[in-house]
Every structure is written in C-alpha cells, then in structure tokens.
Design an enzyme around this catalytic site. Sequence first.
Site, short mmCIF file in Angstrom:
data_model
loop_
_atom_site.label_atom_id
_atom_site.label_comp_id
_atom_site.label_asym_id
_atom_site.label_seq_id
_atom_site.Cartn_x
_atom_site.Cartn_y
_atom_site.Cartn_z
CE LYS A 253 -3.37 2.57 2.84
NZ LYS A 253 -4.32 2.55 3.96
CG ASP A 258 -5.63 7.93 4.20
OD1 ASP A 258 -6.52 8.57 3.61
OD2 ASP A 258 -5.84 6.90 4.88
CE LYS A 265 -6.75 8.78 7.60
NZ LYS A 265 -7.44 7.68 8.28
CG ASP A 276 -2.08 5.21 4.64
OD1 ASP A 276 -1.95 4.18 5.34
OD2 ASP A 276 -3.15 5.53 4.09
CG ASP A 335 -10.07 7.56 6.06
OD1 ASP A 335 -8.99 7.49 5.46
OD2 ASP A 335 -10.17 7.75 7.29
CD GLU A 337 -6.74 5.27 1.99
OE1 GLU A 337 -7.76 5.45 2.69
OE2 GLU A 337 -5.64 4.97 2.46
NE ARG A 339 -10.96 -1.09 3.64
CZ ARG A 339 -11.53 -1.28 4.81
NH1 ARG A 339 -12.66 -1.97 4.92
NH2 ARG A 339 -11.01 -0.75 5.90
N1 BES Z 1 -4.59 4.63 6.51
C1 BES Z 1 -5.75 4.36 7.25
C2 BES Z 1 -5.52 3.36 8.38
C3 BES Z 1 -4.65 3.85 9.51
C4 BES Z 1 -5.22 4.44 10.62
C5 BES Z 1 -3.30 3.67 9.47
C6 BES Z 1 -4.42 4.86 11.66
C7 BES Z 1 -2.50 4.10 10.51
C8 BES Z 1 -3.07 4.68 11.61
C9 BES Z 1 -6.85 3.76 6.37
O1 BES Z 1 -6.83 4.19 5.06
C10 BES Z 1 -8.15 4.17 6.97
O2 BES Z 1 -8.38 5.31 7.10
N2 BES Z 1 -8.97 3.19 7.33
C11 BES Z 1 -10.23 3.44 7.94
C12 BES Z 1 -11.23 2.49 7.35
C13 BES Z 1 -12.63 2.74 7.77
C14 BES Z 1 -13.13 4.02 7.16
C15 BES Z 1 -13.48 1.58 7.32
C16 BES Z 1 -10.07 3.23 9.43
O3 BES Z 1 -9.45 2.25 9.83
O4 BES Z 1 -10.59 4.03 10.19
ZN ZN Z 2 -4.93 4.74 4.33
ZN ZN Z 3 -7.83 6.04 4.77
#
Ligand code: BES
Ligand code: ZN
Ligand code: ZN
Length: 487
Positions: A253, A258, A265, A276, A335, A337, A339
């Site tokens: 990834k 992000d 966020k 990220d 967010d 993204e 996946r």
């Molecule tokens: N990059 C983030 C995940 C992340 C969060 C990495 C904190 C490092 C620290 C990812 O893209 C994300 O935002 N995921 C969301 C998914 C949700 C919206 C289903 C998450 O985990 O909140």
């Molecule tokens: Zn991310």
């Molecule tokens: Zn994200």
Amino acid sequence: MKITNSDRAPFTISADAHAVLVHDEHELTRSGDKANSLLKGNLKNELKNTKFQIRKRNSFLFYTGLDSPSRIICIAIKKEDPYSVALREAAFTAVRTACSHGLTTLVLAFDSVKESETQAVAEGAWLASYQYLRYKTSKERNSGLTAVTIVTRKLQPDALRIADVNYRAVSLVKDLVNEPPDSLTPSTFAKEAEKIAQKNNLKSKTFLPNELEKMGAFAFLSVGKGSKEQGCMVHLTYEPKKKSKSHIVLVGKGITFDSGGLSLKPEKAMEHMKYDMTGAATALACVRAVAELQLPIKVTALLMATENMPGGGANRPGDVVRSMNGKTIEITNTDAEGRLALADGLTYAQTLKPDYIIDIATLTGAQVVGLGRLIGGVMGNDEGFVQEVANAGKDSGETLWPLPLFEPYREMIKSDIADIRNASGIPEAGTIQAGLFLSEFVEHPRWVHLDIAGPAWQERDSGVYGKAASGFGVRCLLKLITSKAQK
Ligand code: BES
Ligand code: ZN
Ligand code: ZN
C-alpha cells in the site's frame, strides 16, 4: 558509524567502553566474567550495590579505574527465545548508552556464538544510530560514536554483511516514510524506486494512469482522483541468475498521504498520514535487499503509489467503481482507500502466477487499537503460510499476531447496489473486515495480508524501532524470503 568484527580478546582492544551482558541481575557471560576477574571481583560487587534490575532492562556504566577496560557498560538481558531478539535489543541499548555518555569507540563483548546472533548484535547497533536529519539545517548528529567492534570467537563476516543489508533496508523504509508528503508524492516515490531498480539491476516498469485504465484498475485509480497527482503502479522484479526456487510477490500500500478524501480525517488522525505508504516502501526495500544478497529466489514488488485527497474530482461516498477483476465496489467511505488500491494490486499480482503473494499495508485504525504499536496483524487463506510468516516475525523480533478471516463477518461488506462495499460503517472487527474485503480479490491459494498500521509508526522512542517511522516488517519479510530461498 563503522561496525567491525574482531576475534581478539575483548579487553585487548582499546576503546572508550566495553559492553558486557548480565543475566538475572548478576550472572555474567564469558567476557563479563573476564572483566570481573580483571577488576578483582569489583564488577559483581558493583552489580550488587546498584541492584541491577533485569526486569527494567536497564544498563549502567561503570568506571573501572583501569586503563583498559576503562569503562564497562552492563546491559541486562533476558534468556528469551529466540536469544537473538534479546541480543539485538541489548546492542541497541549499549550503543545508545555509549552515545549518551559522549563516547566515540565501543566494544560489544556479548559472546554471541551463532551467526544469527552476531547478525542481530550488528543490526541492533546500527539501528541505534539511525537519525533522520534531512530537514535539520545543522546536520549535527546527536552522537560522536564512530566505531563499534563486535567481538566473537571466530570471525563471522557473513553475519555482518547480512546485518548491513538488513539495516540499510530498514533505513530506506524509514527515510522514505519520514520524508514529508509534499516531497514524497506518487511520482517522486516512483522515480526513487526506478533509481533503486537501475542501481541494482532489477527489472522495472512504472504503469501510468493511461495504462492502468486499459488494464481496468479503476478501484486503484479512483483513489487518486481527488489529488493533483494521479497514482501509478511500480512493478519491480529481481530474478536470480540461477534458476529460482520460487516466486514471491509483495504488494505494498503506497498512499503517500491519506487525508481520508471527502470522508476527511480529523486533525489528530491525519497528522502522521504520510506513513500510509509504508507497505510499498517495505516491498521496495525488501526487493533491493534480496538483490544485494543475490538470493536464489525471484521476488517482485508492486508499489501501489497514490495520494488520497479531497479535491474536486475525488471519490464520493456512494460512487461505484469497477475493479480490475470485474467486481464492483460501492465506496461508502473514501477513507477506506487502501483496500481499493490493494484490490487491483492483488488482481495484477495473480496474473504473474507466483508461488506466494504477500500484501503489506497500514490498512486499519482498528489494527492500532487491537494490537497496539508493537504487534502487526497477519491474515491469510493458508494457515500454514500464515504461521510461517508469523514465525519469521518471532525470529526477527517483529511480532505478528494471526487474526481470523472469519467468514460470518463477510456479510458486513455486502452492498445493496454493488458486489461489495469498501466500508460497512459497523465499528466491529475492522481489521478483519478489511482482510475479508481483500480476500474478495484473491483466488491464489497462498496469500498473506499484513496490517502494520500500528507498528509502522512509533509515537515514542521504542526499543529497536526508534521514534517515528519504524521500518517494521522489513526484517521479518527478509527472514521469510531467505528461508523460502533455502527450501
Ligand atoms: N490509513 C488508514 C488506516 C490507519 C489508521 C493507518 C491509523 C494508521 C493509523 C486507512 O486508510 C483508513 O483510514 N482506514 C479506515 C477504514 C474505515 C473508514 C473503514 C479506518 O481504519 O478508520
Ligand atoms: Zn490509508
Ligand atoms: Zn484512509
């Protein structure tokens, strides 16, 4: 800082300090015993006086009053299994202790026997020296330590060579991740990867948006639509000269920033989101290391480099995209993204017909909550392979914990309008939901997914990981790849 290996008696090597190990508060290893007898038992007395506490993993520096050794650094160490993990940490602590006392030369008299142990000692020492100074106008390092000598009974040049490759791989990830996101964008990241490919005779190709469109990578491409810069996929391959044992594809990834996109966020959650792209940086560093070591195994790295921003063209909640494997995805949360990017990366990976596929990603906030900053999550469709990866983690000191791809939870990512949705809105088992989402794009029988959202970034100075970007995942993947190359 230079690290060398010597087979001389440790106390005949002149240095500002000599570091020895202490087990269970008072038990010394061979070199420690030697020091104790040179000091007529005073080292053990001192250990008693200072109530050296193993549990606190502390270290202390002892002025001997002799010419050599003039200072002894005692490092508490547990007899854990594997011992190499404890040795890596001990070397790290010894170097940090020497640095904090302003010393310039250090001997590590740890009495390591196995090659893997000496390798760990060297890695720990090197890791302790890492600093990211690119944006400091005074480039002063906070230590003047210039030479570390690791004493072993027999010289072990291979151990030092492998440690050097491993450390530089970790350090490459740290440098790329620590680089600010206005400087490390998808295109500069790709250029950096191409440069590394050229230097190391890797085959490489960067797929630009028009080509990715032709390939149908609309899930991946959709992520970059709100950014000034479109995404690209960098394909790097190392192929050994001799016939390779097997072929491993690493899919990383690579979200260079992000923001969350329109599902923006909040401030605190966005602060460090330059990290990220750790998964992609890790894949890149691993393929370079494998080339440097000339391992007899074919390794491919796919860097899914793109930026998640909320510009006018950005994904909207409600949009439906078609992925490279034909499945349609409802984007319920922009967010989620990572996946989307990995879905197409995984589909493409399978066209290469590899023996193993591993994706590595800072994928979910739930992973940070569930396992914290010192444990990564590992999932997959082959229990044996998941276990192998977890074991490589244990051996390298990077802890990975298996989570189940629990089928009943698949319900949550069903969509009313498309085949699946990228987020369920259900705040339960988020890391597993993401793993299940990825599994929708995998038919290959040997696939592992690493979620390193927590350990990729350290909020505090934390053991051998240091602060900020940690490089977590590199050593464990290199361990795994090395063992696959030997089979
Ligand atoms: N990059 C983030 C995940 C992340 C969060 C990495 C904190 C490092 C620290 C990812 O893209 C994300 O935002 N995921 C969301 C998914 C949700 C919206 C289903 C998450 O985990 O909140
Ligand atoms: Zn991310
Ligand atoms: Zn994200």
